[in-house]
Design a protein around this motif. Structure first.
Motif, PDB file in Angstrom:
ATOM      1  N   ASP A 104       0.825  -1.200   0.000  1.00  0.00           N
ATOM      2  CA  ASP A 104       0.000   0.000   0.000  1.00  0.00           C
ATOM      3  C   ASP A 104       0.862   1.255   0.000  1.00  0.00           C
ATOM      4  O   ASP A 104       1.933   1.300   0.605  1.00  0.00           O
ATOM      5  CB  ASP A 104      -0.924   0.017   1.220  1.00  0.00           C
ATOM      6  N   SER A 105       0.389   2.261  -0.700  1.00  0.00           N
ATOM      7  CA  SER A 105       1.147   3.501  -0.778  1.00  0.00           C
ATOM      8  C   SER A 105       1.008   4.282   0.522  1.00  0.00           C
ATOM      9  O   SER A 105       0.087   4.081   1.308  1.00  0.00           O
ATOM     10  CB  SER A 105       0.649   4.341  -1.951  1.00  0.00           C
ATOM     11  N   PHE A 106       1.968   5.146   0.744  1.00  0.00           N
ATOM     12  CA  PHE A 106       1.967   5.962   1.961  1.00  0.00           C
ATOM     13  C   PHE A 106       2.581   7.319   1.624  1.00  0.00           C
ATOM     14  O   PHE A 106       3.611   7.399   0.957  1.00  0.00           O
ATOM     15  CB  PHE A 106       2.761   5.285   3.073  1.00  0.00           C
ATOM     16  N   ARG A 107       1.910   8.379   2.081  1.00  0.00           N
ATOM     17  CA  ARG A 107       2.426   9.738   1.888  1.00  0.00           C
ATOM     18  C   ARG A 107       2.769  10.301   3.257  1.00  0.00           C
ATOM     19  O   ARG A 107       1.966  10.185   4.189  1.00  0.00           O
ATOM     20  CB  ARG A 107       1.376  10.631   1.233  1.00  0.00           C
ATOM     21  N   SER A 108       3.929  10.902   3.364  1.00  0.00           N
ATOM     22  CA  SER A 108       4.358  11.348   4.692  1.00  0.00           C
ATOM     23  C   SER A 108       3.375  12.341   5.318  1.00  0.00           C
ATOM     24  O   SER A 108       3.209  12.368   6.528  1.00  0.00           O
ATOM     25  CB  SER A 108       5.773  11.940   4.622  1.00  0.00           C
ATOM     26  N   GLU A 109       2.679  13.117   4.481  1.00  0.00           N
ATOM     27  CA  GLU A 109       1.715  14.083   5.033  1.00  0.00           C
ATOM     28  C   GLU A 109       0.563  13.392   5.756  1.00  0.00           C
ATOM     29  O   GLU A 109      -0.082  13.995   6.619  1.00  0.00           O
ATOM     30  CB  GLU A 109       1.136  14.973   3.926  1.00  0.00           C
ATOM     31  N   TRP A 110       0.312  12.130   5.400  1.00  0.00           N
ATOM     32  CA  TRP A 110      -0.787  11.418   6.063  1.00  0.00           C
ATOM     33  C   TRP A 110      -0.507  11.211   7.545  1.00  0.00           C
ATOM     34  O   TRP A 110      -1.421  10.910   8.308  1.00  0.00           O
ATOM     35  CB  TRP A 110      -1.030  10.063   5.406  1.00  0.00           C
ATOM     36  N   LEU A 111       0.762  11.346   7.954  1.00  0.00           N
ATOM     37  CA  LEU A 111       1.113  11.172   9.360  1.00  0.00           C
ATOM     38  C   LEU A 111       0.267  12.052  10.266  1.00  0.00           C
ATOM     39  O   LEU A 111      -0.051  11.675  11.395  1.00  0.00           O
ATOM     40  CB  LEU A 111       2.587  11.532   9.572  1.00  0.00           C
ATOM     41  N   GLU A 112      -0.086  13.223   9.775  1.00  0.00           N
ATOM     42  CA  GLU A 112      -0.799  14.178  10.610  1.00  0.00           C
ATOM     43  C   GLU A 112      -2.014  13.565  11.302  1.00  0.00           C
ATOM     44  O   GLU A 112      -2.242  13.792  12.486  1.00  0.00           O
ATOM     45  CB  GLU A 112      -1.252  15.371   9.753  1.00  0.00           C
ATOM     46  N   HIS A 113      -2.777  12.783  10.548  1.00  0.00           N
ATOM     47  CA  HIS A 113      -4.047  12.299  11.090  1.00  0.00           C
ATOM     48  C   HIS A 113      -3.883  11.196  12.132  1.00  0.00           C
ATOM     49  O   HIS A 113      -4.446  11.314  13.222  1.00  0.00           O
ATOM     50  CB  HIS A 113      -4.973  11.897   9.947  1.00  0.00           C
ATOM     51  N   PRO A 114      -3.120  10.135  11.842  1.00  0.00           N
ATOM     52  CA  PRO A 114      -2.950   9.139  12.914  1.00  0.00           C
ATOM     53  C   PRO A 114      -2.294   9.727  14.158  1.00  0.00           C
ATOM     54  O   PRO A 114      -2.642   9.346  15.276  1.00  0.00           O
ATOM     55  CB  PRO A 114      -2.071   8.061  12.266  1.00  0.00           C
ATOM     56  N   ILE A 115      -1.378  10.670  13.981  1.00  0.00           N
ATOM     57  CA  ILE A 115      -0.747  11.283  15.148  1.00  0.00           C
ATOM     58  C   ILE A 115      -1.774  12.061  15.957  1.00  0.00           C
ATOM     59  O   ILE A 115      -1.811  11.993  17.193  1.00  0.00           O
ATOM     60  CB  ILE A 115       0.405  12.217  14.702  1.00  0.00           C
ATOM     61  N   ALA A 116      -2.662  12.780  15.258  1.00  0.00           N
ATOM     62  CA  ALA A 116      -3.714  13.513  15.965  1.00  0.00           C
ATOM     63  C   ALA A 116      -4.600  12.558  16.748  1.00  0.00           C
ATOM     64  O   ALA A 116      -5.086  12.893  17.828  1.00  0.00           O
ATOM     65  CB  ALA A 116      -4.550  14.319  14.969  1.00  0.00           C
ATOM     66  N   ILE A 117      -4.805  11.359  16.207  1.00  0.00           N
ATOM     67  CA  ILE A 117      -5.649  10.386  16.901  1.00  0.00           C
ATOM     68  C   ILE A 117      -4.897   9.734  18.052  1.00  0.00           C
ATOM     69  O   ILE A 117      -5.428   9.582  19.150  1.00  0.00           O
ATOM     70  CB  ILE A 117      -6.152   9.326  15.890  1.00  0.00           C
TER      71      ILE A 117
END
Lengths: 227, 227
Positions: A104-117
């Motif tokens: 699965d692809s992953f974009r570093s900007e997506w980190l924001e959301h799991p970290i917020a959770i």
DNA sequence: CTGCATCCGGGCCGATACTG
DNA sequence: CAGTATCGGCCCGGATGCAG
């Protein structure tokens, strides 16, 4: 998309945001206004005509609008989707994020959301510290100060911990589901004191799932680790 | 559905419940286990093969299971979708439910969810009373006792108020967006003291929208009122 | 009657090529 | 950079058939 034709708030919500890709476009825009090509970049796999179609539909429905520089941005109503989407992610995460990232692809900007959770809310007991994460194209920095935790793009001049490797193991480590030794076995390179990560006090969504997550992740072949 | 192929909790959630009809199937099952034909009845417009496909997929994903009598029921994980779905409905409702029902279908069992949203939580100041609603095929009863409000199928022997007519105007009245006179103008027949409805203390989601809702609803041609 | 499977027309999706 | 054009294929919707 064809309307469900039901007088029901959920069905009518899905008439607005139920199309394929629509909610992922909203996810991209939760980080602020984006240009067309930025959206393409953040939505690996989407076809250009579909992106154009969805943007038009979401604009006419009032979920997003174009700002004065031609960028796409959420309206106030669209911004209201943040919590429903986070709730959906929280619901799914214990089950689906325990499966390895694999191809699965992953974009570093997506980190924001799991970290917020993972680090939701303010907790004064959190020490001031910085963690640099390298997973995906760009380095990201997680900063803790005054009990709050934020994510931003870019490196940090003097991070307390640097993590690089596959995103699933890094997130497992940050969430507290994996201990540092296990994370390293799954391909994470750690520099600095990984033990300090615990002091950021991740909010464990479903502690009962942590063992499950660890064992499933461990079942992944090690070959696919770094990327 | 084809997977998004993204290591993101939202994208993976949508891999599970993002197909057309999937979330509406979950909505139907929030009221308890249902048989195949009951689901068909509650999902006007779905094709039989699609229902069968979705049920199979949701079962293999672990969202639902078949109980010992062959009925479909949510698993504990699937039951966890209630709040995310209610949040989505709460997000959409102020905008999309203000539009008239028009030709959209309505099932009386759907009343349960908007009522749960309108009268969320316990409020001891609520009087004990019963409201019978006739909209859709079957009569429904709303009962208030001990500060809680519940909905059940069937008539009530001695209701304080009886409402019959189109669902949008009835819900507008119950939510407090329409006063009784306006609701009657939109086709609602009221017997009993409609003034007592206010004492149930609806939780007004977005008061600023109420005028908007009233004016938009009023724009609907009166001919299409009763059903 | 319940619980699907099959068939088919049309529309949506996905990939690539192309344009102002 | 920001989309439009095109086209094969799959998914969706509606009708129908059928086994237990």
């Amino acid at each position: 998309m064809r309307s469900y034709g039901q007088y029901c708030a959920l069905a009518r919500a899905l008439d607005v945001i139920g199309d394929r890709w629509s909610l992922l476009i909203v996810r991209e825009l939760l980080g602020g206004g984006r240009r067309y090509n930025q959206l393409l970049e953040g939505l690996p796999g989407i076809a250009t005509n579909l992106l154009a179609d969805r943007l038009r539909q979401l604009e006419t429905e009032g979920v997003l609008e174009r700002d004065n520089e031609g960028r796409y941005a959420l309206t106030a109503w669209g911004e209201g989707l943040r919590e429903p989407l986070y709730d959906l992610a929280r619901w799914a995460a214990p089950v689906v994020m325990a499966r390895p990232a694999g191809e699965d692809s992953f974009r570093s900007e997506w980190l924001e959301h799991p970290i917020a959770i993972i680090y939701g809310g303010t907790d004064r007991r959190r020490p001031t510290m910085a963690v640099e994460v390298r997973s995906g194209e760009r380095p990201m920095t997680i900063e803790s100060s005054d009990g709050d935790i934020r994510v931003r793009e870019g490196r940090h001049p003097a991070p307390d911990v640097v993590l690089s490797g596959p995103p699933d193991a890094i997130l497992g480590l940050l969430a507290g589901f994996l201990d540092p030794a296990l994370a390293e076995a799954l391909g994470v390179e750690i520099s600095g004191k990984a033990g300090r990560l615990r002091r950021l006090r991740p909010v464990l969504a479903h502690p009962s799932r942590s063992l499950d997550a660890a064992t499933r992740a461990a079942a992944r072949p090690k070959a696919s680790a770094p990327r």
